[in-house]
Scaffold this motif. Sequence first.
Motif, short mmCIF file in Angstrom:
data_model
loop_
_atom_site.label_atom_id
_atom_site.label_comp_id
_atom_site.label_asym_id
_atom_site.label_seq_id
_atom_site.Cartn_x
_atom_site.Cartn_y
_atom_site.Cartn_z
N ARG A 8 0.76 -1.20 0.14
CA ARG A 8 -0.06 -0.07 -0.10
C ARG A 8 0.77 1.09 -0.01
NH1 ARG A 8 -4.75 -1.76 4.24
NH2 ARG A 8 -6.18 -2.75 2.81
N GLU A 9 1.79 1.41 0.83
CA GLU A 9 2.40 2.38 1.03
C GLU A 9 3.52 2.85 -0.35
OE1 GLU A 9 4.93 1.99 4.78
OE2 GLU A 9 3.20 2.97 5.85
N ALA A 10 3.84 1.48 -0.92
CA ALA A 10 4.52 1.84 -2.09
C ALA A 10 3.91 2.33 -3.36
CB ALA A 10 5.48 0.35 -2.46
N SER A 11 2.43 2.10 -3.37
CA SER A 11 1.63 2.54 -4.44
C SER A 11 1.57 3.89 -4.72
CB SER A 11 0.38 1.91 -4.19
OG SER A 11 -0.44 2.53 -2.94
N LEU A 12 1.70 4.70 -3.74
CA LEU A 12 1.85 6.46 -3.63
C LEU A 12 2.42 6.94 -2.62
CD1 LEU A 12 0.89 8.50 -5.75
CD2 LEU A 12 -1.33 8.50 -4.68
N PRO A 13 3.55 7.00 -2.41
CA PRO A 13 4.47 7.40 -1.26
C PRO A 13 4.01 9.01 -1.36
CG PRO A 13 5.56 6.07 -2.60
CD PRO A 13 4.67 6.19 -3.34
N PHE A 14 4.13 9.43 0.20
CA PHE A 14 3.91 10.77 0.34
C PHE A 14 4.84 11.87 -0.48
CE2 PHE A 14 2.16 10.38 5.03
CZ PHE A 14 1.14 10.23 4.43
N ASN A 15 6.03 11.40 -0.80
CA ASN A 15 6.94 12.39 -1.48
C ASN A 15 6.92 12.31 -2.80
OD1 ASN A 15 7.80 9.47 -1.49
ND2 ASN A 15 10.22 10.22 -1.88
N SER A 16 6.36 11.14 -3.50
CA SER A 16 6.07 11.05 -4.80
C SER A 16 4.79 11.87 -5.07
CB SER A 16 5.66 9.55 -5.16
OG SER A 16 5.28 9.61 -6.62
N LEU A 17 3.86 11.71 -4.39
CA LEU A 17 2.45 12.36 -4.45
C LEU A 17 2.52 13.92 -4.41
CD1 LEU A 17 -0.66 12.55 -4.70
CD2 LEU A 17 -0.63 12.28 -1.99
N LEU A 18 3.40 14.44 -3.54
CA LEU A 18 3.83 15.80 -3.33
C LEU A 18 4.55 16.40 -4.41
CD1 LEU A 18 4.14 15.83 0.54
CD2 LEU A 18 2.45 17.24 -0.72
N GLU A 19 5.54 15.68 -4.78
CA GLU A 19 6.42 16.29 -5.87
C GLU A 19 5.58 16.52 -6.97
OE1 GLU A 19 9.57 13.54 -5.97
OE2 GLU A 19 10.42 14.22 -4.08
N GLY A 20 4.79 15.38 -7.42
CA GLY A 20 3.82 15.61 -8.59
C GLY A 20 2.97 16.53 -8.45
N VAL A 21 2.46 16.86 -7.33
CA VAL A 21 1.46 18.09 -7.15
C VAL A 21 2.20 19.38 -7.13
CG1 VAL A 21 0.04 19.47 -5.18
CG2 VAL A 21 -0.10 16.58 -5.56
N ASP A 22 3.42 19.22 -6.82
CA ASP A 22 4.06 20.70 -6.91
C ASP A 22 4.26 21.10 -8.23
OD1 ASP A 22 6.01 23.00 -6.05
OD2 ASP A 22 7.55 21.65 -6.61
N ARG A 23 4.55 20.06 -9.16
CA ARG A 23 4.81 20.11 -10.46
C ARG A 23 3.54 20.58 -11.27
NH1 ARG A 23 7.99 16.13 -14.80
NH2 ARG A 23 7.44 17.21 -16.50
N LEU A 24 2.48 20.24 -11.02
CA LEU A 24 1.10 20.31 -11.60
C LEU A 24 0.24 21.22 -11.06
CD1 LEU A 24 0.26 16.61 -12.46
CD2 LEU A 24 1.69 18.32 -13.97
N LEU A 25 0.43 21.77 -9.89
CA LEU A 25 -0.56 22.81 -9.30
C LEU A 25 -0.30 24.14 -9.93
CD1 LEU A 25 -2.83 22.85 -7.08
CD2 LEU A 25 -1.00 23.40 -5.52
N ALA A 26 -1.51 24.82 -10.11
CA ALA A 26 -1.21 26.10 -10.53
C ALA A 26 -0.95 27.07 -9.34
CB ALA A 26 -2.63 26.46 -11.09
N GLU A 27 -0.38 28.27 -9.83
CA GLU A 27 0.17 29.11 -8.66
C GLU A 27 -0.78 29.56 -7.65
OE1 GLU A 27 3.20 31.14 -6.71
OE2 GLU A 27 3.47 29.77 -8.68
N GLN A 28 -2.08 29.69 -7.85
CA GLN A 28 -2.98 29.80 -6.83
C GLN A 28 -3.99 28.68 -6.63
OE1 GLN A 28 -3.04 33.00 -5.47
NE2 GLN A 28 -1.38 33.39 -6.69
#
Length: 237
Positions: free
Chosen positions: A134-154
């Motif tokens: 379960r933890e390997a399927s979407l680790p916190f760091n991987s989730l957050l790194e992707g969010v940082d890349r794709l999230l709009a400035e606001q």
Amino acid sequence: MSDVFHFKQFQVAQQGAAMKVGTDSVLLGAWAPLPESPGQLLDVGSGNGLLGLMLAQRCPSGDIEAVEVDPGAYVCCVENFEASPWADRLFCYHCSWEEFVAESAGPYDMIISNPPFHPEQVSSHEPARERARREASLPFNSLLEGVDRLLAEQGLFSVVVPFASEADFTKLAAALGLYPQKVLRVRGRAGAPVKRSLMAFGRTQVRHTPGELVIEEARHRYTDDYKNLTRDFYLKM
């Protein structure tokens, strides 16, 4: 037990999806703050598609995309999207989160996720193996790194995590310039330990005071706060 969960404006067929309709997702989908005039929204690890459907109900406009790596859950999600009143605004990609991040242009005004790992909810006869899977399927760091890349400035990123993981998740997010805007801590009953943290992140540092929600006064007697939060979705709320 029926494989179809009926909500007020849509239904969720669950056959093929390992994760069924649960309180975590319903709370997150109802609570997550919406950005002004959202145009592009994304659900990471969509499972049966519940969060995408809830966002579609809450947002009169805007396109909602989802990404799901599990084949059975992907099929289930697509079928639920296509059967909904908002089929023209919902789309699910079948790939890993890492593949999606690498290929997606973004940005997204809102990203939401109920990550598919809750270490304390281990029911396998091999708990260590199940926990690792379960933890390997979407680790916190991987989730957050992707969010940082794709999230709009606001943009806003909303997530539900075990309360025991709240501090670590917040620290990882801060290292990427993502800061809590709003936090809700959830107890099953008054006096019981806090089990979940609903968290919304943005790119600016703001003052915030975590709120608290108690789900039940007693077994099957729901609090007014819980009913008010979920009444637009649950049939009998």
